[in-house]
Scaffold this motif. Structure first.
Motif, PDB file in Angstrom:
ATOM      1  N   ASP A   9      -9.250 -27.679  18.660  1.00  9.82           N
ATOM      2  CA  ASP A   9      -9.539 -28.950  18.390  1.00  9.82           C
ATOM      3  C   ASP A   9      -9.068 -29.248  17.005  1.00  9.82           C
ATOM      4  N   ASN A  10      -8.710 -28.227  16.088  1.00  9.82           N
ATOM      5  CA  ASN A  10      -8.117 -28.659  14.664  1.00  9.82           C
ATOM      6  C   ASN A  10      -6.797 -27.817  14.372  1.00  9.82           C
ATOM      7  N   GLY A  11      -6.917 -26.894  15.227  1.00 17.43           N
ATOM      8  CA  GLY A  11      -5.646 -25.997  14.956  1.00 17.43           C
ATOM      9  C   GLY A  11      -5.822 -24.883  13.925  1.00 17.43           C
ATOM     10  N   TYR A  12      -6.964 -24.873  13.090  1.00 19.60           N
ATOM     11  CA  TYR A  12      -6.942 -23.837  12.119  1.00 19.60           C
ATOM     12  C   TYR A  12      -7.172 -22.525  12.775  1.00 19.60           C
ATOM     13  N   ARG A  13      -6.651 -21.636  11.838  1.00 15.52           N
ATOM     14  CA  ARG A  13      -6.708 -20.137  12.388  1.00 15.52           C
ATOM     15  C   ARG A  13      -8.154 -19.815  12.411  1.00 15.52           C
ATOM     16  N   SER A  14      -8.466 -18.849  13.464  1.00 12.87           N
ATOM     17  CA  SER A  14      -9.740 -18.028  13.461  1.00 12.87           C
ATOM     18  C   SER A  14      -9.633 -16.502  13.199  1.00 12.87           C
ATOM     19  N   PHE A  15     -10.164 -15.871  12.252  1.00 10.92           N
ATOM     20  CA  PHE A  15      -9.953 -14.520  12.058  1.00 10.92           C
ATOM     21  C   PHE A  15     -11.046 -14.045  12.939  1.00 10.92           C
ATOM     22  N   SER A  16     -11.001 -12.863  13.691  1.00  8.06           N
ATOM     23  CA  SER A  16     -11.700 -11.978  14.233  1.00  8.06           C
ATOM     24  C   SER A  16     -12.349 -10.994  13.385  1.00  8.06           C
ATOM     25  N   GLU A  17     -13.319 -10.133  13.563  1.00 11.91           N
ATOM     26  CA  GLU A  17     -13.733  -8.845  12.958  1.00 11.91           C
ATOM     27  C   GLU A  17     -12.598  -8.034  12.889  1.00 11.91           C
ATOM     28  N   SER A  18     -11.894  -7.910  14.199  1.00 13.48           N
ATOM     29  CA  SER A  18     -10.649  -6.804  14.401  1.00 13.48           C
ATOM     30  C   SER A  18      -9.745  -7.410  13.272  1.00 13.48           C
ATOM     31  N   ASP A  19      -9.179  -8.769  13.180  1.00 15.11           N
ATOM     32  CA  ASP A  19      -8.331  -9.140  12.223  1.00 15.11           C
ATOM     33  C   ASP A  19      -8.623  -8.850  10.815  1.00 15.11           C
ATOM     34  N   ALA A  20      -9.828  -8.779  10.361  1.00 13.05           N
ATOM     35  CA  ALA A  20     -10.245  -8.328   9.122  1.00 13.05           C
ATOM     36  C   ALA A  20     -10.232  -6.899   8.882  1.00 13.05           C
ATOM     37  N   LEU A  21     -10.586  -6.222   9.987  1.00 11.22           N
ATOM     38  CA  LEU A  21     -10.209  -4.760   9.724  1.00 11.22           C
ATOM     39  C   LEU A  21      -8.742  -4.562   9.591  1.00 11.22           C
ATOM     40  N   ARG A  22      -7.954  -4.998  10.524  1.00  9.37           N
ATOM     41  CA  ARG A  22      -6.468  -4.948  10.335  1.00  9.37           C
ATOM     42  C   ARG A  22      -5.920  -5.235   8.940  1.00  9.37           C
ATOM     43  N   LEU A  23      -6.556  -6.430   8.403  1.00  8.43           N
ATOM     44  CA  LEU A  23      -6.056  -6.716   7.107  1.00  8.43           C
ATOM     45  C   LEU A  23      -6.571  -6.005   6.148  1.00  8.43           C
ATOM     46  N   GLN A  24      -7.760  -5.294   6.157  1.00  6.11           N
ATOM     47  CA  GLN A  24      -8.065  -4.248   5.395  1.00  6.11           C
ATOM     48  C   GLN A  24      -7.238  -3.013   5.279  1.00  6.11           C
ATOM     49  N   THR A  25      -6.992  -2.645   6.405  1.00  7.63           N
ATOM     50  CA  THR A  25      -5.871  -1.509   6.679  1.00  7.63           C
ATOM     51  C   THR A  25      -4.594  -1.874   5.894  1.00  7.63           C
ATOM     52  N   ILE A  26      -3.964  -2.996   6.241  1.00 10.60           N
ATOM     53  CA  ILE A  26      -2.872  -3.349   5.646  1.00 10.60           C
ATOM     54  C   ILE A  26      -3.036  -3.454   4.025  1.00 10.60           C
ATOM     55  N   SER A  27      -3.998  -4.026   3.537  1.00 11.06           N
ATOM     56  CA  SER A  27      -4.155  -3.755   2.017  1.00 11.06           C
ATOM     57  C   SER A  27      -4.308  -2.445   1.358  1.00 11.06           C
ATOM     58  N   ALA A  28      -4.949  -1.406   2.234  1.00 11.63           N
ATOM     59  CA  ALA A  28      -5.122  -0.350   1.949  1.00 11.63           C
ATOM     60  C   ALA A  28      -3.673   0.548   1.761  1.00 11.63           C
ATOM     61  N   GLY A  33       1.046   2.299  -1.740  1.00 11.33           N
ATOM     62  CA  GLY A  33       2.504   2.343  -1.907  1.00 11.33           C
ATOM     63  C   GLY A  33       3.435   2.315  -0.990  1.00 11.33           C
ATOM     64  N   PHE A  34       2.771   1.927   0.310  1.00 13.30           N
ATOM     65  CA  PHE A  34       3.615   1.632   1.430  1.00 13.30           C
ATOM     66  C   PHE A  34       4.298   0.218   1.454  1.00 13.30           C
ATOM     67  N   LYS A  40       4.145  -2.452   8.778  1.00 12.50           N
ATOM     68  CA  LYS A  40       4.237  -2.958  10.193  1.00 12.50           C
ATOM     69  C   LYS A  40       4.540  -1.714  11.127  1.00 12.50           C
ATOM     70  N   SER A  41       5.398  -0.851  10.767  1.00 12.94           N
ATOM     71  CA  SER A  41       5.691   0.373  11.825  1.00 12.94           C
ATOM     72  C   SER A  41       4.476   1.122  12.140  1.00 12.94           C
ATOM     73  N   MET A  42       3.708   1.273  10.836  1.00 11.97           N
ATOM     74  CA  MET A  42       2.272   2.267  11.061  1.00 11.97           C
ATOM     75  C   MET A  42       1.295   1.437  11.938  1.00 11.97           C
ATOM     76  N   ILE A  43       1.463   0.055  11.692  1.00 16.73           N
ATOM     77  CA  ILE A  43       0.525  -0.592  12.477  1.00 16.73           C
ATOM     78  C   ILE A  43       0.768  -0.616  13.988  1.00 16.73           C
ATOM     79  N   ASP A  44       1.962  -0.835  14.298  1.00 16.56           N
ATOM     80  CA  ASP A  44       2.562  -0.817  15.429  1.00 16.56           C
ATOM     81  C   ASP A  44       2.357   0.800  16.150  1.00 16.56           C
ATOM     82  N   LYS A  45       2.241   1.714  15.457  1.00 15.98           N
ATOM     83  CA  LYS A  45       2.098   3.030  16.129  1.00 15.98           C
ATOM     84  C   LYS A  45       0.673   3.173  16.406  1.00 15.98           C
ATOM     85  N   LEU A  46      -0.349   2.763  15.325  1.00  9.06           N
ATOM     86  CA  LEU A  46      -1.747   2.583  15.639  1.00  9.06           C
ATOM     87  C   LEU A  46      -2.038   1.916  17.080  1.00  9.06           C
ATOM     88  N   ASP A  47      -1.490   0.921  16.962  1.00  7.20           N
ATOM     89  CA  ASP A  47      -1.492  -0.065  18.214  1.00  7.20           C
ATOM     90  C   ASP A  47      -1.197   0.735  19.474  1.00  7.20           C
TER      91      ASP A  47
END
Length: 99
Positions: A9-28, A33-34, A40-47
């Motif tokens: 209805d409004n085009g806003y992005r909706s983040f799931s718990e999975s998205d939040a966990l992925r963002l936490q992984t990216i931040s860590a 130092g990565f 991105k490569s590591m996330i792809d490998k995990l996926d």
């Protein structure tokens, strides 16, 4: 690296718990130092379920960080020694700086 859903209805992005966990992984990973391409490569490998390769990459990064820590510790120890010599004598001689 994140693909949040869009509200219809409004085009806003909706983040799931999975998205939040992925963002936490990216931040860590970024914090230790990565770079973004490595992350991105590591996330792809995990996926894909390739946790062994990610584990290996993390171990390599740990060794690199530990080596930097050892170098930093040596520099701090040397600076402490030079400060001590300067405080004791009020000056530094060439011999003080060649250790």
């Amino acid at each position: 690296m994140l693909a949040p859903a869009r509200e219809s209805d409004n085009g806003y992005r909706s983040f799931s718990e999975s998205d939040a966990l992925r963002l936490q992984t990216i931040s860590a990973l970024r914090a230790v130092g990565f770079g973004l391409e490595q992350i991105k490569s590591m996330i792809d490998k995990l996926d894909r379920g390739d946790s062994a390769t990610v584990h290996h990459d993390l171990e390599l990064q740990r060794m690199a960080v530990a080596a930097k820590w050892v170098e930093g510790k040596y520099a701090i120890d040397m600076l402490d020694e030079l400060i001590g010599r300067l405080e004791a004598k009020g000056r530094l001689d060439a011999a003080d700086c060649s250790s």
